[in-house]
Design an enzyme around this catalytic site. Structure first.
Site, PDB file in Angstrom:
ATOM      1  N   GLU A   9       3.539   5.334  11.344  1.00 59.84           N
ATOM      2  CA  GLU A   9       3.355   5.759   9.942  1.00 59.84           C
ATOM      3  C   GLU A   9       1.909   6.092   9.578  1.00 59.84           C
ATOM      4  O   GLU A   9       1.351   5.557   8.621  1.00 59.84           O
ATOM      5  CB  GLU A   9       3.911   4.675   9.007  1.00 59.84           C
ATOM      6  CG  GLU A   9       5.379   4.394   9.291  1.00 59.84           C
ATOM      7  CD  GLU A   9       5.951   3.221   8.501  1.00 59.84           C
ATOM      8  OE1 GLU A   9       5.243   2.669   7.639  1.00 59.84           O
ATOM      9  OE2 GLU A   9       7.117   2.868   8.741  1.00 59.84           O
ATOM     10  N   GLU A  25      15.029   4.329  13.890  1.00 59.33           N
ATOM     11  CA  GLU A  25      15.342   3.254  12.933  1.00 59.33           C
ATOM     12  C   GLU A  25      16.470   3.700  11.997  1.00 59.33           C
ATOM     13  O   GLU A  25      16.328   3.691  10.775  1.00 59.33           O
ATOM     14  CB  GLU A  25      14.095   2.893  12.114  1.00 59.33           C
ATOM     15  CG  GLU A  25      12.891   2.514  12.960  1.00 59.33           C
ATOM     16  CD  GLU A  25      11.664   2.101  12.160  1.00 59.33           C
ATOM     17  OE1 GLU A  25      11.771   1.884  10.937  1.00 59.33           O
ATOM     18  OE2 GLU A  25      10.581   1.999  12.764  1.00 59.33           O
TER      19      GLU A  25
HETATM   20  O1  G3I Z   1       9.191 -14.435   7.838  1.00 56.97           O
HETATM   21  C1  G3I Z   1       8.925 -14.565   6.432  1.00 56.97           C
HETATM   22  C2  G3I Z   1       9.493 -15.844   5.919  1.00 56.97           C
HETATM   23  O2  G3I Z   1       8.825 -16.926   6.519  1.00 56.97           O
HETATM   24  C3  G3I Z   1       9.327 -15.868   4.392  1.00 56.97           C
HETATM   25  O3  G3I Z   1       9.948 -16.996   3.887  1.00 56.97           O
HETATM   26  C4  G3I Z   1       9.946 -14.629   3.758  1.00 56.97           C
HETATM   27  C5  G3I Z   1       9.703 -14.567   2.259  1.00 56.97           C
HETATM   28  O4  G3I Z   1       9.740 -13.240   1.787  1.00 56.97           O
HETATM   29  O5  G3I Z   1       9.354 -13.490   4.335  1.00 56.97           O
HETATM   30  C6  G3I Z   1       9.562 -13.395   5.729  1.00 56.97           C
HETATM   31  O6  G3I Z   1       8.945 -12.250   6.192  1.00 56.97           O
HETATM   32  C7  G3I Z   1       9.563 -11.033   5.876  1.00 56.97           C
HETATM   33  C8  G3I Z   1       9.905 -10.325   7.192  1.00 56.97           C
HETATM   34  O7  G3I Z   1      10.419  -9.053   6.944  1.00 56.97           O
HETATM   35  C9  G3I Z   1      10.918 -11.101   8.033  1.00 56.97           C
HETATM   36  O8  G3I Z   1      12.122 -11.173   7.388  1.00 56.97           O
HETATM   37  C10 G3I Z   1       8.627 -10.183   5.066  1.00 56.97           C
HETATM   38  O9  G3I Z   1       8.442 -10.779   3.791  1.00 56.97           O
HETATM   39  C11 G3I Z   1       9.168  -8.786   4.907  1.00 56.97           C
HETATM   40  O10 G3I Z   1       8.194  -7.952   4.285  1.00 56.97           O
HETATM   41  C12 G3I Z   1       9.491  -8.211   6.269  1.00 56.97           C
HETATM   42  O11 G3I Z   1      10.066  -6.953   6.089  1.00 56.97           O
HETATM   43  C13 G3I Z   1      10.078  -6.117   7.231  1.00 56.97           C
HETATM   44  C14 G3I Z   1       9.302  -4.847   6.939  1.00 56.97           C
HETATM   45  O12 G3I Z   1       9.419  -3.933   8.018  1.00 56.97           O
HETATM   46  C15 G3I Z   1       7.824  -5.170   6.747  1.00 56.97           C
HETATM   47  O13 G3I Z   1       7.135  -4.106   6.354  1.00 56.97           O
HETATM   48  C16 G3I Z   1      11.536  -5.792   7.551  1.00 56.97           C
HETATM   49  O14 G3I Z   1      12.193  -6.969   8.010  1.00 56.97           O
HETATM   50  C17 G3I Z   1      11.592  -4.712   8.634  1.00 56.97           C
HETATM   51  O15 G3I Z   1      12.930  -4.282   8.779  1.00 56.97           O
HETATM   52  C18 G3I Z   1      10.738  -3.526   8.224  1.00 56.97           C
HETATM   53  O16 G3I Z   1      10.772  -2.597   9.280  1.00 56.97           O
HETATM   54  C19 G3I Z   1      10.048  -1.383   9.085  1.00 56.97           C
HETATM   55  C20 G3I Z   1       9.549  -0.919  10.431  1.00 56.97           C
HETATM   56  O17 G3I Z   1       8.798  -1.938  11.044  1.00 56.97           O
HETATM   57  C21 G3I Z   1       8.721   0.351  10.294  1.00 56.97           C
HETATM   58  N1  G3I Z   1       9.488   1.381   9.617  1.00 56.97           N
HETATM   59  C22 G3I Z   1      10.057   0.994   8.338  1.00 56.97           C
HETATM   60  C23 G3I Z   1      10.915  -0.251   8.495  1.00 56.97           C
HETATM   61  C24 G3I Z   1      11.569  -0.625   7.194  1.00 56.97           C
HETATM   62  O18 G3I Z   1      10.595  -0.984   6.242  1.00 56.97           O
END
Ligand code: G3I
Length: 379
Positions: free
Chosen positions: A161, A266
């Protein structure tokens, strides 16, 4: 099977073959393939992203499904710098290592995601403001990850990105500190660390003409600088109504013309209304808890289930048409319950973007995709 049954069987096969219009795939009632990966084995890898919960053993049934249906795997979050390299001098490799073992045991193509990304970035990396120091930090980070997984990771999302919607460079901290050279540096270091591994540029909305032009410029520049870019990853976070598949097709063709593979890295299809699609909607407005924005809390109506199946069928028809250019199609999540789209762009919704439902049953969309696999290749 006795002799008469055998004759009937052969006759039915011949009839089916004769009825298939030349040069086209037409949908059969059901597929003889047992899984997504076997259905598309001659076409492209069928991949999936798994969460830390999966890797840590909390979802054994979902991991069984992953092993049964898919032949490529990506860690959804575990290899992002914030998680795998939390401090400059300390790494947390456990989850990636464990996933690597699972991938090896199940003979899966492994995608490392992602070496350089402005989001979910380690705080120590984000704080660097000096160009030479940033180059050293990126070298250390990339070298540590790539060399650790030589022969295990088949392809790396080297930079994720890096572009804006108009195709210009995103003003990430990397860009602010090093200019566009951070991209060249990242690709060069990854290539040096493992000359055999596939190098991917990965981004979303790559169907947009302006962004497409930006990717073409970027890849050409990297190639001119001696980087052997292997693939462009089009993320594929799409919806029931967009993007127009003719735009996706134009991008597949444009990237393939660069001499690189094209991936759909994705894939998911949101079934829910998007705040950006609401005319006059204030994006900052709080839609959490809004029934209007979360209409299928108690289940997806058959009519929408069907729309999703049709959308997936159209999408996979396009993929099959370009199977000479596409080398992998990966879903961003195992089943509906796992998808990030339940929490974005509005927290706490019930979304249905994947091929398996919350109880891991195949959805109509799965059947529609599988049905395509029985068909003769388009010439
Ligand atoms: O692990 C913590 C947990 O300890 C905490 O309690 C919780 C509270 O919000 O957050 C957890 O972390 C989260 C993590 O996912 C694991 O579930 C983050 O807040 C959350 O922001 C994170 O989101 C991920 C996101 O990327 C981050 O930017 C999504 O799972 C993931 O599917 C998403 O994937 C991205 C690709 O890497 C790049 N392309 C876009 C795609 C979708 O956004």
């Amino acid at each position: 099977m006795n002799y008469r049954h055998l004759l009937v069987f052969i006759a039915v096969i011949c009839l089916c073959a004769c009825q298939a219009p030349e040069g086209e795939r037409s949908v059969q009632e059901s597929s003889s393939a047992q899984s997504l990966k076997s259905a598309f084995a001659d076409d492209f890898f069928l991949g999936v992203a798994v969460s830390a919960n999966h890797i840590n053993g909390n979802k054994p049934r979902e991991m069984e499904l992953v092993a049964r249906e898919f032949n490529a795997i990506t860690a959804e979050n575990s290899m992002k710098s914030m998680n795998i390299h939390p401090e400059r001098d300390s790494f947390f490799f456990d989850e990636a290592d464990r996933l690597m073992v699972f991938a090896e045991e199940n003979d899966m193509h492994f995608v490392g995601h992602a070496l350089v990304w402005h989001s979910q970035q380690s705080p120590w990396l984000e704080k660097i403001t000096d160009s030479a120091e940033m180059a050293i930090a990126l070298t250390e980070h990339i070298n540590a990850l790539v060399t650790r997984y030589i022969g295990k990771v088949d392809a790396w999302d080297v930079v994720n990105e890096a572009l804006n919607e108009d195709g210009s460079y995103r003003e990430s901290n990397f860009y602010k500190v090093m200019g566009r050279d951070y991209l060249l540096h990242a690709f060069r270091e990854a290539q040096k660390a493992d000359p055999e591994v596939d190098l991917i540029y990965n981004d979303y909305n790559l169907w947009k003409p302006e962004k497409r032009a930006g990717v073409v410029r970027l890849v050409k520049w990297l190639q001119d600088e001696g980087i052997d870019v292997d693939a462009v990853g089009m993320q594929g976070h799409w919806s029931l109504i967009g993007p127009d598949l003719s735009d996706v097709e134009a991008s597949i063709n444009a990237y393939a013309e660069l001499g690189v593979d094209v991936l759909v890295s994705e894939l998911d299809v949101t079934a829910l209304p998007n705040p950006w699609d609401l005319e006059g909607a204030e994006i900052s407005q709080n839609f959490e808890g809004s029934e209007y924005m979360d209409p299928y809390r108690s289940g997806l109506p058959d009519s929408v289930q069907l729309l999703l199946a049709e959308r997936y069928e159209d999408i996979f028809r396009l993929f099959l048409k370009h199977r000479d250019k596409l080398t992998r199609v990966s879903f961003w999540g195992v089943c509906d319950g796992h998808s990030w789209l339940n929490g974005w762009p509005i927290e706490g919704r019930t979304n249905y973007p994947l091929l398996f439902d919350r109880s891991l049953k195949n959805k109509k969309a799965y059947d529609a995709v599988m049905a395509l696999s029985n068909l003769e290749a388009e010439e």
